[in-house]
Design a protein around this motif. Structure first.
Motif, short mmCIF file in Angstrom:
data_model
loop_
_atom_site.label_atom_id
_atom_site.label_comp_id
_atom_site.label_asym_id
_atom_site.label_seq_id
_atom_site.Cartn_x
_atom_site.Cartn_y
_atom_site.Cartn_z
N VAL B 60 0.87 -1.17 0.00
CA VAL B 60 0.00 0.00 0.00
C VAL B 60 0.91 1.22 0.00
O VAL B 60 1.84 1.32 0.80
CB VAL B 60 -0.93 0.01 1.23
N ARG B 62 1.17 5.41 0.29
CA ARG B 62 0.44 6.57 0.83
C ARG B 62 0.36 7.68 -0.22
O ARG B 62 1.39 8.16 -0.70
CB ARG B 62 1.17 7.04 2.08
N ASN B 64 -0.25 10.91 -0.38
CA ASN B 64 0.35 12.24 -0.35
C ASN B 64 1.87 12.21 -0.55
O ASN B 64 2.49 13.26 -0.66
CB ASN B 64 0.01 12.98 0.95
N ASN B 65 2.47 11.03 -0.61
CA ASN B 65 3.90 10.94 -0.89
C ASN B 65 4.20 10.47 -2.31
O ASN B 65 5.34 10.18 -2.65
CB ASN B 65 4.58 10.04 0.14
N GLU D 18 7.83 1.65 5.62
CA GLU D 18 8.89 2.60 5.29
C GLU D 18 8.36 4.00 5.53
O GLU D 18 7.31 4.36 5.01
CB GLU D 18 9.30 2.48 3.82
N MET D 19 9.11 4.78 6.33
CA MET D 19 8.71 6.16 6.61
C MET D 19 9.57 7.11 5.78
O MET D 19 10.71 6.83 5.47
CB MET D 19 8.91 6.48 8.09
N LYS D 20 9.02 8.26 5.50
CA LYS D 20 9.72 9.30 4.73
C LYS D 20 10.94 9.80 5.49
O LYS D 20 10.85 10.13 6.67
CB LYS D 20 8.74 10.45 4.50
N MET D 37 -4.40 6.66 7.95
CA MET D 37 -3.34 5.66 7.92
C MET D 37 -2.32 5.85 9.03
O MET D 37 -1.19 5.35 8.92
CB MET D 37 -2.65 5.60 6.56
N ASN D 38 -2.68 6.63 10.06
CA ASN D 38 -1.87 6.58 11.27
C ASN D 38 -1.88 5.14 11.76
O ASN D 38 -2.92 4.47 11.71
CB ASN D 38 -2.47 7.49 12.37
N LEU D 61 2.84 5.67 14.39
CA LEU D 61 3.44 6.26 13.19
C LEU D 61 2.43 7.19 12.53
O LEU D 61 1.27 6.82 12.36
CB LEU D 61 3.85 5.16 12.21
N ARG D 62 2.89 8.39 12.15
CA ARG D 62 2.01 9.38 11.53
C ARG D 62 1.76 9.03 10.07
O ARG D 62 2.71 8.94 9.28
CB ARG D 62 2.66 10.75 11.69
N GLY D 63 0.49 8.87 9.71
CA GLY D 63 0.11 8.37 8.40
C GLY D 63 0.68 9.13 7.21
O GLY D 63 1.11 8.53 6.23
N ASN D 64 0.69 10.46 7.30
CA ASN D 64 1.10 11.21 6.11
C ASN D 64 2.61 11.13 5.84
O ASN D 64 3.07 11.61 4.82
CB ASN D 64 0.65 12.67 6.19
N ASN D 65 3.37 10.52 6.76
CA ASN D 65 4.80 10.34 6.51
C ASN D 65 5.17 8.91 6.15
O ASN D 65 6.34 8.55 6.08
CB ASN D 65 5.60 10.83 7.72
N ILE D 66 4.14 8.11 5.92
CA ILE D 66 4.36 6.73 5.47
C ILE D 66 4.58 6.70 3.97
O ILE D 66 3.91 7.41 3.22
CB ILE D 66 3.14 5.86 5.85
N ILE D 67 5.55 5.90 3.54
CA ILE D 67 5.75 5.68 2.11
C ILE D 67 5.10 4.36 1.68
O ILE D 67 4.24 4.36 0.82
CB ILE D 67 7.27 5.64 1.75
N ILE D 68 5.51 3.26 2.31
CA ILE D 68 5.01 1.94 1.94
C ILE D 68 4.58 1.16 3.19
O ILE D 68 5.28 1.19 4.20
CB ILE D 68 6.11 1.10 1.23
N ILE D 69 3.44 0.47 3.10
CA ILE D 69 3.01 -0.51 4.10
C ILE D 69 2.95 -1.86 3.40
O ILE D 69 2.43 -1.96 2.28
CB ILE D 69 1.62 -0.18 4.68
N ILE F 67 7.16 11.76 12.86
CA ILE F 67 7.39 10.43 12.29
C ILE F 67 6.93 9.36 13.28
O ILE F 67 6.07 8.54 12.96
CB ILE F 67 8.89 10.21 11.96
#
Lengths: 76, 76, 76, 76, 76, 76
Positions: B60, B62, B64-65, D18-20, D37-38, D61-69, F67
Motif C-alpha cells: 500500500v 500513501r 500524499n507521498n 517505510e517512513m519518509k 493511515m496513522n 506512526l504518523r500516516g502522512n509520513n508513510i511511504i510503503i506498508i 514520524i
C-alpha cells in the motif's frame, strides 16, 4: 484570479511543472485538474537544465507535491 | 479527464509510481485507489535505473507521498 | 490579524515567497490567494542570494509547499 | 480492494513500514489504523539493510509520513 | 492544554519557530494564528546558531511546514 | 487500539518524538494532543544519539511533521 481558476484556464495548453524533490521539470498538455491541484498531463516530457531527458506519455501528478505550475510558452 | 478518474481507469493494469524521497520506482498491478490517491498494488517490484531490484508483493502506497503515477506500458 | 487575512491584504502588491526545497526565492505581484494559501503571481522572478536569476512570468505556487510569505518592500 | 481496507485486513499481523526520510524500516504487529493511515504498532523493531537495529516496543506512526506498508511475511 | 490553545495563548508574545528544511530559526511577535497553525509574525528575525542573521519584518509562516513552536523567553 | 487513542492515553506521561528532517529526538511530558496529532509538551528536552543536547521547556510540535511517537519508558 484565484490560483485554481488560473490552473483550470490552462486546460488544453502545455504547462511546465516543478515537483518537490525532483531535479527535472515536467512539461505536458494539461488534460485535467481537481481541487487538490492533482494534474493529468498527456504527451509529458522530462526536462533537465532545459534539455529533454525522456518521454513519459500520460502521467498523473500529485497536487500536494507540486511546487510551481506555469504556462510553458511564457518562460521560453 | 480528471486526475482521479485517470488513475481509476488504470485499475487492473500495471502502473509505475515514483514516491517522494525514494531513488527507486515501484511497478505493480493497481488493485485499488481512493480519493487521497492511496494505492493498493499487487505483484509490486522495485526498479532502480530501469533494473529490477526486488519483489515486494502486495503493498500500500500513501497518496500524499506520490510524485508521479503512470501506466507502465506507455514509457517502455 | 489572521495569517490568511494578512496574505489577502497583499493582493496587488509584490511579495517574496520561500518554497520548500528550493534554493531560490520567488518574487512577484500577488494576483490571487485561496484558503490553502495557493498563490497566483504575475511578473514572477526567481532570486538567488539577492540576485535575479530569471523571469518566470505567470506562476501558481502550491500552498502546502510554502515556507514564508513576506511583503517584498519590507526586507529591502 | 481499497488501500485502507487492505491495511485494516492486516490488523493483528506483522507489517513492515517505510517512513519518509528514514533510512531504516519499522516492523511490528499492527494494533490499529485510522482513516489517515496513522498506525499503532506493538513489539516494533527497527531494521536497517535487513538487520535488526533496536527494539522500539509500542509506537505510533504518523500516516502522512508513510511511504510503503507491506505485510511482513510477503517479502521474506 | 490543547496544542492550538497553547499557541493562541502566545498571541502578542515573542515566539521561536523552527521550519522544515530551514537551517535558521525565526523569532518574532505572534500577531495571529489559525486552525492550521499558519502564523502571522511581526518584527520577525532570522537566527542561525543563536546569532541574528537578518530582519524579516512582517511574515506569514505556513502551518504544515512548522516543526516546533516555542515561547521565546523559555529557552534563553 | 486506534493510533489517536493510544497517543491520548499517554497524556501526563513522558514521550519521545521523532520529527521529520530533525537529527535529534524530543522528549517531554505530553500535556495535550488534538486530532491532527499536534502535540503540546512540557519540560521538553532535545536528545541526540541518546545524549541530552538542551532544554526546550514548553513546546508545540506540528502533527503532520511527526514520524514516530513512543512512550519514553519503553525503549530505555
Amino acid at each position: 484570479m484565484l490560483p485554481n481558476q488560473m490552473v483550470k484556464s490552462l486546460i488544453g495548453k502545455v504547462i511546465r511543472v516543478e515537483m518537490k524533490g525532483e531535479e527535472s521539470d515536467l512539461v505536458g498538455r494539461l488534460e485535467g485538474v481537481d481541487d487538490y491541484m492533482n494534474l493529468h498531463l498527456s504527451n509529458a516530457m522530462e526536462y533537465k537544465n532545459g534539455e529533454k531527458v525522456r518521454n513519459l506519455g500520460t502521467i498523473v501528478l500529485r497536487g500536494n507535491n507540486i511546487i510551481i505550475i506555469q504556462p510553458y510558452e511564457e518562460h521560453v
